[in-house]
Write a protein that holds these residues in place. Sequence first.
Motif, PDB file in Angstrom:
ATOM      1  N   UNK A  29      12.691  15.991 -13.584  1.00 21.50           N
ATOM      2  CA  UNK A  29      13.634  15.917 -14.832  1.00 21.50           C
ATOM      3  C   UNK A  29      14.403  17.182 -14.979  1.00 21.50           C
ATOM      4  N   UNK A  30      13.950  18.320 -14.362  1.00 20.39           N
ATOM      5  CA  UNK A  30      14.822  19.504 -14.414  1.00 20.39           C
ATOM      6  C   UNK A  30      15.976  19.283 -13.364  1.00 20.39           C
ATOM      7  N   UNK A  31      15.578  18.734 -12.111  1.00 17.35           N
ATOM      8  CA  UNK A  31      16.674  18.636 -10.968  1.00 17.35           C
ATOM      9  C   UNK A  31      17.524  17.669 -11.454  1.00 17.35           C
ATOM     10  N   UNK A 124      21.334  25.425 -17.319  1.00 12.96           N
ATOM     11  CA  UNK A 124      20.077  25.808 -16.887  1.00 12.96           C
ATOM     12  C   UNK A 124      19.307  26.546 -17.867  1.00 12.96           C
ATOM     13  N   UNK A 125      19.925  27.564 -18.760  1.00 15.44           N
ATOM     14  CA  UNK A 125      19.160  28.171 -19.706  1.00 15.44           C
ATOM     15  C   UNK A 125      18.654  27.200 -20.709  1.00 15.44           C
ATOM     16  N   UNK A 126      19.701  26.218 -21.045  1.00 16.06           N
ATOM     17  CA  UNK A 126      19.266  25.195 -22.044  1.00 16.06           C
ATOM     18  C   UNK A 126      18.294  24.324 -21.556  1.00 16.06           C
ATOM     19  N   UNK A 129      14.891  26.065 -21.921  1.00 19.86           N
ATOM     20  CA  UNK A 129      14.453  26.492 -23.078  1.00 19.86           C
ATOM     21  C   UNK A 129      13.105  26.064 -23.688  1.00 19.86           C
ATOM     22  N   UNK A 130      12.372  24.735 -22.999  1.00 23.13           N
ATOM     23  CA  UNK A 130      11.284  24.475 -23.258  1.00 23.13           C
ATOM     24  C   UNK A 130      10.124  25.538 -23.260  1.00 23.13           C
ATOM     25  N   UNK A 131      10.411  26.426 -22.521  1.00 25.34           N
ATOM     26  CA  UNK A 131       9.684  27.472 -22.211  1.00 25.34           C
ATOM     27  C   UNK A 131      10.170  28.951 -23.017  1.00 25.34           C
ATOM     28  N   UNK A 132       9.060  29.773 -23.219  1.00 18.32           N
ATOM     29  CA  UNK A 132       9.403  30.867 -23.782  1.00 18.32           C
ATOM     30  C   UNK A 132       9.970  31.899 -22.546  1.00 18.32           C
TER      31      UNK A 132
END
Length: 159
Positions: A29-31, A124-126, A129-132
Amino acid sequence: MTQDKHEYEKKKQDPSLKLFVVLSKAYRAVSDQVADDIRSKGLNTTDFGVLELLYHSGDQPLQKIGDKILLASGSITYVVDKLEKKGLVKRTQSEKDRRVTYASITDAGVALLNDIFPDHWKQIEHITDGLTEEEKRQAITLLKKLGAFADQLKKESES
């Protein structure tokens, strides 16, 4: 319940298997999101990976690029050829060993990355963003530990 079904149910609940599935899905998903962002900037992930490596690490022997960005050695020549035709990368022979050829990022390649990298970084930051911030640090630590252990297993099996 049959023995086979009991074993299957037991394996389904094994956190090792669950971790592998979740890790694989999260990576994909991230990739996919990162690849979409890179494509929106006119590059593919392999081209971007080579440019980013050269940008951040300096000149690299062609033979080492594949190891660093997980690219098959036969593909390196093709990728570097494409980037060279675009004027983003150049090849230079080693003065110490004529068998070694280095890839270097050109001024045009640096300008391209300077142009696209800030937005890519924001993307990438966005995406993450699902994690603190603390969860990101924990994930980094845990994934490094998992990767190091897997690398060690591979080395042991090759011995």
